[in-house]
Design a protein around this motif. Structure first.
Motif, short mmCIF file in Angstrom:
data_model
loop_
_atom_site.label_atom_id
_atom_site.label_comp_id
_atom_site.label_asym_id
_atom_site.label_seq_id
_atom_site.Cartn_x
_atom_site.Cartn_y
_atom_site.Cartn_z
N THR A 124 10.53 4.35 -67.90
CA THR A 124 9.94 3.86 -66.67
C THR A 124 9.70 5.08 -65.80
OG1 THR A 124 11.14 1.82 -66.77
CG2 THR A 124 10.44 2.54 -64.60
N GLY A 125 8.56 5.16 -65.20
CA GLY A 125 8.30 6.34 -64.39
C GLY A 125 8.16 5.97 -62.94
N VAL A 126 8.64 6.84 -62.09
CA VAL A 126 8.39 6.63 -60.67
C VAL A 126 8.08 7.98 -60.04
CG1 VAL A 126 10.87 6.34 -60.36
CG2 VAL A 126 9.39 5.84 -58.47
N VAL A 127 6.95 7.99 -59.35
CA VAL A 127 6.47 9.23 -58.77
C VAL A 127 6.90 9.26 -57.31
CG1 VAL A 127 4.44 10.64 -58.30
CG2 VAL A 127 4.53 9.24 -60.36
N THR A 128 7.94 10.03 -57.05
CA THR A 128 8.43 10.10 -55.68
C THR A 128 9.32 11.33 -55.54
OG1 THR A 128 9.48 8.83 -53.92
CG2 THR A 128 10.52 8.70 -56.07
N ASP A 129 9.75 11.60 -54.34
CA ASP A 129 10.64 12.72 -54.07
C ASP A 129 12.02 12.37 -54.61
OD1 ASP A 129 11.19 15.17 -52.07
OD2 ASP A 129 12.84 13.71 -51.95
N VAL A 130 12.57 13.26 -55.42
CA VAL A 130 13.81 12.92 -56.10
C VAL A 130 15.00 12.85 -55.15
CG1 VAL A 130 14.43 15.27 -56.83
CG2 VAL A 130 15.11 13.33 -58.24
N GLY A 131 14.96 13.67 -54.08
CA GLY A 131 16.04 13.63 -53.09
C GLY A 131 16.07 12.27 -52.41
N LEU A 132 14.88 11.79 -52.07
CA LEU A 132 14.77 10.48 -51.44
C LEU A 132 15.25 9.39 -52.39
CD1 LEU A 132 13.48 8.63 -49.18
CD2 LEU A 132 11.44 8.61 -50.62
N PHE A 133 14.83 9.50 -53.64
CA PHE A 133 15.21 8.52 -54.65
C PHE A 133 16.74 8.43 -54.74
CE2 PHE A 133 16.48 7.43 -58.97
CZ PHE A 133 15.78 6.26 -59.18
N LEU A 134 17.39 9.60 -54.82
CA LEU A 134 18.84 9.60 -54.98
C LEU A 134 19.54 9.03 -53.76
CD1 LEU A 134 19.32 13.00 -56.83
CD2 LEU A 134 19.99 10.74 -57.69
N SER A 135 19.00 9.33 -52.58
CA SER A 135 19.66 8.81 -51.39
C SER A 135 19.53 7.28 -51.34
CB SER A 135 19.12 9.47 -50.11
OG SER A 135 17.93 8.86 -49.71
N LEU A 136 18.37 6.77 -51.74
CA LEU A 136 18.18 5.31 -51.77
C LEU A 136 19.10 4.68 -52.81
CD1 LEU A 136 14.27 5.04 -51.55
CD2 LEU A 136 15.94 4.52 -49.75
N LEU A 137 19.26 5.39 -53.92
CA LEU A 137 20.07 4.86 -55.01
C LEU A 137 21.53 4.73 -54.57
CD1 LEU A 137 20.21 3.97 -57.96
CD2 LEU A 137 20.48 6.36 -58.61
N VAL A 138 22.03 5.79 -53.92
CA VAL A 138 23.42 5.75 -53.46
C VAL A 138 23.59 4.64 -52.42
CG1 VAL A 138 25.17 7.05 -52.15
CG2 VAL A 138 23.91 8.15 -54.02
N ARG A 139 22.60 4.54 -51.52
CA ARG A 139 22.68 3.52 -50.49
C ARG A 139 22.74 2.12 -51.11
NH1 ARG A 139 17.93 3.00 -46.21
NH2 ARG A 139 17.18 1.58 -47.81
N GLN A 140 21.90 1.91 -52.12
CA GLN A 140 21.85 0.61 -52.77
C GLN A 140 23.17 0.30 -53.49
OE1 GLN A 140 19.77 -1.76 -52.53
NE2 GLN A 140 20.23 -3.11 -54.28
N LEU A 141 23.74 1.32 -54.14
CA LEU A 141 25.01 1.11 -54.85
C LEU A 141 26.12 0.76 -53.86
CD1 LEU A 141 24.76 3.91 -57.53
CD2 LEU A 141 25.12 1.48 -58.01
N HIS A 142 26.10 1.45 -52.73
CA HIS A 142 27.12 1.16 -51.72
C HIS A 142 26.92 -0.22 -51.13
CE1 HIS A 142 28.20 5.69 -51.11
NE2 HIS A 142 28.59 5.18 -52.27
N TYR A 143 25.67 -0.60 -51.01
CA TYR A 143 25.35 -1.91 -50.49
C TYR A 143 25.85 -3.00 -51.43
CZ TYR A 143 22.30 -5.90 -49.48
OH TYR A 143 21.80 -7.15 -49.23
N LEU A 144 25.66 -2.75 -52.76
CA LEU A 144 26.13 -3.72 -53.75
C LEU A 144 27.66 -3.78 -53.80
CD1 LEU A 144 23.73 -3.08 -56.79
CD2 LEU A 144 23.65 -4.98 -55.18
N GLY A 145 28.28 -2.66 -53.49
CA GLY A 145 29.75 -2.59 -53.52
C GLY A 145 30.26 -2.63 -54.95
#
Ligand code: ARG
Length: 693
Positions: free
Chosen positions: A671-692
């Motif tokens: 799966t490909g996603v064209v975006t800034d990787v720093g942004l991607f990682l910050s969103l990913l961590v945020r989402q994981l923390h949100y899920l708990g």
């Protein structure tokens, strides 16, 4: 005048450009002058009657292209193979031509229905009668060639046309007396050009340039030493003259508007003949495909592949799955001009899940390795899909599936495994050819939402919503894997650090979402430089400014770690106290750094022996269920190559080309996603923390 020679022509009483079935007709609909056409046709007719006998077929109203009698059929002695026109616009001419031939007492041969063949427009006898040149690619199909060989008892040499302007063989190819050949090479594919060169001596090849080709210089009528054409350049006229041919130019511009000229307007009814053994040059095999052929676009992909590979096909059977969950089935007959072409096309079809029909199943062909690290030349190249080989009548699943390898079979234990070329040993039995090989593709069609939202992205920056969706999916998977004790591997490039993603990746590692980390020298150096100096390649990551003399930070970092002995030792000695690699050491997450020619240092941990590095990567990848590829083209492609189908791969890069490239390398399951990787990682961590937890 040679009375023995006869031609067939058809007066242009109903000639018109009425429709568009070739590029010449575009923009010319109803733009030709009947009067002018009559005059030009008469010019050709007069010229030809002075050299040969010309017979006429009655023109039929409503069939404007009937003037092009070259397309009536192909005549040899008393036999004629009737044309079966590709376009419906011309199919109505068939009965008129047929009845003319029948009245003249010809033995009429008809091709099976659906096999297109456009007569002498696509089939030209060598002027010495040694063989038949037959074109395919636009109008006539390759499948017609074996029939021509059979009906006319001739050797057939198949030539593939590749330029739409030269859609019939006679528009770009004209055998002349005494073994000469007038032709335009760019109209043919590579293999066809080689075939032509193998049969026609260089001195006998009269190559025309594009300027002549577009004036239909190759569409010539050759009677003895005379060549009748619409128009040729002075240079070509001189060349023909030097070969002993007299050029007679007669304007046929009105017919050019329909994509034809001198040769198209005539059909030679008498051909030279030599007694030679028939030799069918084409080979064919049948394959079957099952699955979501239409909704996954597999069918179009397969057809594309067959055509690009220089073969052609006939659909023998097609059963369409009616409901969304139903699969479809098709049986295709693939014809190719040579065994090599056929095999290369078949291999690609096998890669996509095609199988030879059961009754044609044979054991895989095995050939021994004679030289350490070198497979038999005909070896089957593996892909990412689970592959089975047939050994002594049994289908056996190959172990260690990966792409770009060979399959080694142990006949004694009836087992098979994928092996890299460099690892094959003398005496190993390697699978060759195409028989007894099949690949397993996932039967189930991906679920709707995954298909549409999580599917591969070809190019362009991903929409905000798409990035969000991929982040949600990845977070969901990472969380699941952590809970179940599964394995997620991250492949990361230095851009992760430059874009401020280091902090977030470190968090993922600390929190147990990552089970192995793969990279190169650079990501480690940048990560550690940041831990020491707050810079990455001398750029202050907080403020985004270049630090005076900052580049020295980079080398000082390398030096410091070298002094400690390794990254682990730097952590243990309390020298390194934060960052991605610090977290790896702390959490016991293994990492592997593969070196490259441009590495500074390198760090003591960087493996500069690439064969070792590949092995190390492969070891850490074993059992991975998900791989996150973060802004690292080289290492990601390397990882893609080692990974079998079924592993979820997510590629994040700001450069769409990298994302696409991974798909092109055959790692189609990513799966490909064209975006800034720093942004991607910050969103990913945020989402994981949100899920708990
Ligand atoms: N308009 C006709 C067609 O597209 C032209 C045929 C020319 N004939 C030939 N032998 N090249 O079919």
């Amino acid at each position: 005048m040679s009375t023995a020679l006869r031609y067939l022509m058809c007066a242009p009483s109903h000639y018109e450009v009425d429709y568009v079935i070739n590029p010449w007709m575009e923009g010319n609909v109803h733009r030709s002058s009947r009067e002018q056409a009559e005059r030009q046709w008469q010019g050709l007719y007069q010229l030809l009657t002075s050299l040969a006998q010309v017979q006429l077929v009655e023109p039929a109203p409503g069939w404007p292209d009937m003037v092009f009698t070259a397309n009536a059929g192909l005549v040899l002695d008393r036999n004629v193979v009737l044309s079966r026109f590709f376009h419906p616009e011309r199919q109505g001419e068939e009965p008129y031509f047929r009845s003319w031939f029948e009245k003249q007492g010809y033995v009429v041969c008809e091709l099976p229905e659906k096999i297109a063949f456009e007569g002498a427009g696509d089939a030209l006898f060598d002027r010495e009668g040694r063989w038949l040149w037959a074109g395919y690619g636009f109008r006539s199909s390759l499948e017609s060639h074996p029939y021509l060989a059979k009906y006319l008892d001739s050797e057939v040499l198949s030539l593939r046309l590749v330029d739409g302007r030269f859609y019939h063989l006679d528009t770009c190819f004209c055998p002349l007396a005494d073994g000469y050949l007038l032709y335009y090479p760019p109209a043919f594919d590579e293999i066809s050009n080689r075939l032509i060169e193998s049969r026609v001596h260089p001195d006998k090849r009269i190559v025309v340039g594009e300027a002549d080709a577009v004036n239909f210089a190759c569409n010539a009528v050759n009677v003895g030493r005379t060549v009748i054409v619409n128009q040729v350049t002075a240079g070509l006229a001189a060349r023909l003259d030097s070969c002993g041919f007299a050029v007679r130019q007669t304007p046929l511009t009105e017919f050019l508007k329909a994509g034809g000229a001198a040769k198209c307007l005539t059909l030679r009814l008498t051909e030279p003949r030599t007694v030679e053994l028939p030799q069918v040059q084409t080979t064919a095999r049948t394959v079957e495909l099952r699955g979501h052929l239409l909704d996954s676009a597999l069918m179009t992909e397969v057809i594309d592949l067959i055509q690009k590979g220089g073969a052609s096909f006939q659909i023998e059977d097609f059963k369409v799955g009616l409901r969304r969950q139903d699969t479809s089935y098709t049986r295709l007959r693939i014809t190719a001009p040579s065994t090599d072409t056929l095999e290369s096309v078949l291999t690609q079809l096998i890669d996509r899940g095609a199988a030879l029909p059961e009754q044609a199943e044979r054991d895989a062909e095995l050939q021994p390795v004679n030289q350490q690290g070198v497979a038999p030349q005909d070896f089957y190249v593996t892909n990412i899909y689970p592959t089975e080989v047939r050994i002594a009548g049994q289908w056996v699943l190959a172990a260690n599936q990966r792409m770009d390898g060979a399959i080694v079979v142990d006949p004694e234990t009836a087992s098979a495994r994928c092996v890299l070329l460099r690892d094959v040993r003398v005496g190993d039995q390697v699978v060759c050819g195409v028989d007894g090989i099949r690949t397993r593709h996932q039967k189930a069609r991906p679920d709707r939402s995954e298909r549409e939202e999580f599917a591969f992205m070809a190019s362009g920056v991903s929409s905000e919503r798409r990035v969000e969706l991929v982040v949600e999916q990845v977070a969901w998977q990472l969380r699941r894997l952590r809970q179940q004790g599964g394995k997620a591997v991250v492949v990361a490039g230095p851009v992760v650090i430059h874009t401020g993603g280091g902090l977030h990746l470190a968090t993922l590692i600390r929190e147990g979402y990552v089970q192995a980390l793969l990279g190169g020298n650079a990501i480690a150096v940048h990560d550690i430089e940041q831990a020491f100096h707050g810079t990455s390649l001398g750029v202050d990551l907080q403020r985004g400014v270049v630090i005076q003399g900052g580049h020295r930070h980079h080398l000082k970092t390398i030096n410091l770690i070298r002094g400690c002995g390794s990254i682990r030792q730097a952590v243990e000695q309390g020298v390194l106290r934060s960052g991605i690699f610090y977290e790896c050491v702390r959490a016991g997450v293994p990492f592997s750094l593969a070196g490259s020619i441009r590495d500074d240092g390198p760090l003591p941990d960087t493996e500069m022996d690439l064969i070792e590095a590949q092995a190390d990567y492969a070891r850490l990848l074993k059992g991975a269920e998900m791989i996150l590829m973060l802004s690292s083209m080289l290492h990601s492609i390397g990882v893609g190559n080692m990974t079998p189908a079924g592993v979820k791969m997510v590629c994040v890069d700001i450069n769409p080309a990298v994302v696409t490239k991974l798909a092109d390398r055959g790692s189609v399951e990513s799966t490909g996603v064209v975006t800034d990787v720093g942004l991607f990682l910050s969103l990913l961590v945020r989402q994981l923390h949100y899920l708990g937890n």
